[in-house]
Design a protein around this motif. Structure first.
Motif, PDB file in Angstrom:
ATOM      1  N   ALA A  91      -5.387   3.673   1.472  1.00 31.91           N
ATOM      2  CA  ALA A  91      -6.889   3.480   1.233  1.00 31.91           C
ATOM      3  C   ALA A  91      -7.673   3.203   2.512  1.00 31.91           C
ATOM      4  N   VAL A  92      -7.470   2.574   3.485  1.00 31.95           N
ATOM      5  CA  VAL A  92      -8.027   2.262   4.674  1.00 31.95           C
ATOM      6  C   VAL A  92      -7.903   3.075   6.065  1.00 31.95           C
ATOM      7  N   GLY A  93      -7.015   4.140   5.705  1.00 35.37           N
ATOM      8  CA  GLY A  93      -6.798   5.064   6.429  1.00 35.37           C
ATOM      9  C   GLY A  93      -5.755   4.833   7.663  1.00 35.37           C
ATOM     10  N   LYS A  94      -4.745   3.758   7.339  1.00 39.82           N
ATOM     11  CA  LYS A  94      -3.614   3.317   8.263  1.00 39.82           C
ATOM     12  C   LYS A  94      -2.584   4.143   8.230  1.00 39.82           C
ATOM     13  N   ALA A  95      -2.342   5.185   9.058  1.00 45.17           N
ATOM     14  CA  ALA A  95      -1.147   6.166   9.150  1.00 45.17           C
ATOM     15  C   ALA A  95      -0.128   5.455   9.826  1.00 45.17           C
ATOM     16  N   VAL A 148      -8.415  -7.163   4.170  1.00 47.85           N
ATOM     17  CA  VAL A 148      -8.034  -6.608   2.894  1.00 47.85           C
ATOM     18  C   VAL A 148      -6.583  -7.024   2.804  1.00 47.85           C
ATOM     19  N   LEU A 149      -5.846  -7.087   3.846  1.00 47.25           N
ATOM     20  CA  LEU A 149      -4.448  -7.382   4.112  1.00 47.25           C
ATOM     21  C   LEU A 149      -4.324  -8.551   5.141  1.00 47.25           C
ATOM     22  N   ARG A 150      -3.602  -9.660   5.243  1.00 44.93           N
ATOM     23  CA  ARG A 150      -3.308 -10.352   6.180  1.00 44.93           C
ATOM     24  C   ARG A 150      -2.027 -10.319   6.623  1.00 44.93           C
ATOM     25  N   LYS A 151      -1.704 -10.554   7.897  1.00 46.78           N
ATOM     26  CA  LYS A 151      -0.378 -10.435   8.473  1.00 46.78           C
ATOM     27  C   LYS A 151       0.645 -11.413   7.845  1.00 46.78           C
ATOM     28  N   ASP A 152       1.886 -11.231   8.165  1.00 49.33           N
ATOM     29  CA  ASP A 152       2.734 -11.886   7.922  1.00 49.33           C
ATOM     30  C   ASP A 152       3.166 -12.179   6.510  1.00 49.33           C
ATOM     31  N   LYS A 210     -17.110  -3.538   4.039  1.00 47.75           N
ATOM     32  CA  LYS A 210     -16.659  -3.067   5.223  1.00 47.75           C
ATOM     33  C   LYS A 210     -16.283  -4.177   6.388  1.00 47.75           C
ATOM     34  N   ASP A 211     -15.323  -3.971   7.007  1.00 44.91           N
ATOM     35  CA  ASP A 211     -14.649  -5.024   8.185  1.00 44.91           C
ATOM     36  C   ASP A 211     -14.148  -6.575   7.256  1.00 44.91           C
ATOM     37  N   LEU A 245      -8.180  -4.577   7.870  1.00 50.67           N
ATOM     38  CA  LEU A 245      -9.702  -4.366   7.504  1.00 50.67           C
ATOM     39  C   LEU A 245     -10.178  -3.180   6.950  1.00 50.67           C
ATOM     40  N   ALA A 246     -11.056  -3.374   6.136  1.00 51.25           N
ATOM     41  CA  ALA A 246     -11.516  -2.410   5.558  1.00 51.25           C
ATOM     42  C   ALA A 246     -12.520  -1.369   6.331  1.00 51.25           C
ATOM     43  N   ASP A 247     -12.146  -0.190   6.333  1.00 51.01           N
ATOM     44  CA  ASP A 247     -12.838   0.648   7.182  1.00 51.01           C
ATOM     45  C   ASP A 247     -14.154   1.287   6.733  1.00 51.01           C
ATOM     46  N   ARG A 248     -14.618   0.932   5.398  1.00 52.68           N
ATOM     47  CA  ARG A 248     -15.914   0.998   4.570  1.00 52.68           C
ATOM     48  C   ARG A 248     -15.748   0.274   3.349  1.00 52.68           C
TER      49      ARG A 248
END
Length: 401
Positions: free
Chosen positions: A160-164, A143-147, A139-140, A38-41
């Motif tokens: 960009a969405v902060g996924k470390a 932006v990317l779907r699983k699979d 926001k929310d 999800l987009a965090d902003r």
């Protein structure tokens, strides 16, 4: 003996789920995303300049202003600025936050700057050169779907969405086993009756393209040794890829050993060439899936790409691409075997054309290096004609559509 289509469906029917794991962003490349992102902003998170130039209020242009006093310079990374006077402007750099009281950007190429003033060379359009907040994603939003496989494009979005740390699908632990007294190491000089190991290195390289680092093992043609090591390997691995020892020779112990170890045989031998003696089964108690390929290089190589790769995609819930190519020549097919012929592929006028590669049987390694994959010719009473569409299985990543 079963047909290729029956064998293929049996393999896919035994897909597995190995669960999930978290990996750091730098190690996520090539893995399969297991969570919606999800987009965090908002994206972009603010109105941003898309050109270097000046930012102004279009109302001033409506009032006849063509020459604007420059009251500030705004760089990318600067806090938001507020334009003090409507008839002024600010110099602004690409990526900077568009100031308050500003709604239009004019690039440097369309203005003249002299004595602290910017003069318009032509009239702009209101709102131009601004990438508005939330115009890409809000926001929310997902932006990317699983699979889906994570590529360089997805890496940028994840950053960009902060996924470390990324939740991905766990890959199977795989052991590659070669068998045969005739095999020696790559660095050794073979005696006249010996050959160097090649299949395990081809399989190792192929698995590396799937982000899997397998372990390697070689077994001599001794039943006790094979049984002891395979028993241990079944308990320690999710998948075994065996090369050799599944035909009718007196030293082909693999089918017998697997039966004694309680491995359920799904099938042994397929109506296909190359790779006819292919053995497939599962040890249900351990959950270990076993692909036992014939030892000839083309047989191992073909069966890996025809069966294992699609089994892995199915296990990871990835789509299996269906590729058709156009035959460049007429090919007769007699008998009951499905043929997999090595071919070179060219793109012409938006179509994939297949040119057969000269080959010399299942042991011909160099023809594999010269081909892009295998065309599939199922048995039929009349020859395949030039211009006919047939299925194609790529063996090069650049052709994995």
């Amino acid at each position: 003996m079963i047909t290729f289509q029956e064998a293929y469906q049996q393999v896919l029917a035994h897909k597995q789920n190995y669960g999930l794991e978290e990996v750091p962003l730098p190690k996520a490349m090539g893995r399969v995303l297991a969570e919606d992102i999800l987009a965090d902003r908002d994206f972009p998170p603010f109105d941003r300049a898309t050109k270097d130039g000046i930012a102004l209020n279009y109302a001033a242009i409506k009032n006849g202003i063509k020459k604007f006093k420059i009251e500030a310079v705004v760089a990318a990374g600067s806090p938001i600025y507020t334009l003090i006077h409507e008839h002024n402007c600010v110099e602004i750099m690409t990526g900077a936050v568009v100031p308050e009281n500003v709604d239009t950007i004019v690039m440097y190429e369309h203005i003249t700057i002299e004595n602290g003033y910017a003069v318009l060379n032509n009239e702009p359009t209101q709102g131009q050169e601004i990438h508005f907040q939330g115009s890409d994603e809000q926001k929310d939003a997902i932006v990317l779907r699983k699979d889906k496989v994570i590529t360089a494009s997805e890496i940028g979005v994840l950053a960009a969405v902060g996924k470390a740390m990324i939740t991905v699908k766990k890959l199977p632990k795989i052991l590659i086993v070669s068998t045969g007294n005739e095999l020696v190491e790559v660095q050794d000089t073979p005696l006249p009756h010996q050959i160097r190991k090649s299949n395990i290195h081809s399989l190792f390289a192929a698995l590396s393209e799937e982000q899997i680092v397998p372990t390697l093992m070689h077994l001599n043609d001794a039943k006790d040794e094979i049984k002891r090591e395979i028993k241990k390997a079944i308990l320690e691995n999710d998948v075994l890829l065996l090369s050799g020892g599944v035909s009718k020779g007196k030293f082909d112990y693999i089918p017998e050993v697997l039966e004694e170890l309680g491995v359920e045989k799904i099938f042994h031998k397929v109506l296909q060439r190359p790779g006819k003696p292919f053995w497939f089964g599962i040890q249900k108690e351990a959950g270990t899936v076993i692909f036992s390929f014939p030892g000839n290089p083309a047989s191992t190589f073909a069966n890996y790409h025809l069966y294992f790769k699609d089994w892995l995609k199915s296990s990871l819930n990835l789509p299996i691409p269906k590729i058709n190519v156009i035959l460049g020549e007429s090919i007769p097919v007699t008998g009951s075997l499905t043929l997999f012929l090595r071919a070179k592929i060219q793109l012409e006028n938006g179509q994939l054309l297949a040119e057969l590669i000269k080959e010399n049987g299942s042991g011909d390694l160099t023809s594999l290096a010269n081909s892009d994959g295998f065309i599939r010719l199922d048995p039929k009473e009349v020859p395949y004609n030039a211009g006919e569409m047939v299925p194609f299985s790529p063996t090069r990543r650049t052709l994995s559509l």
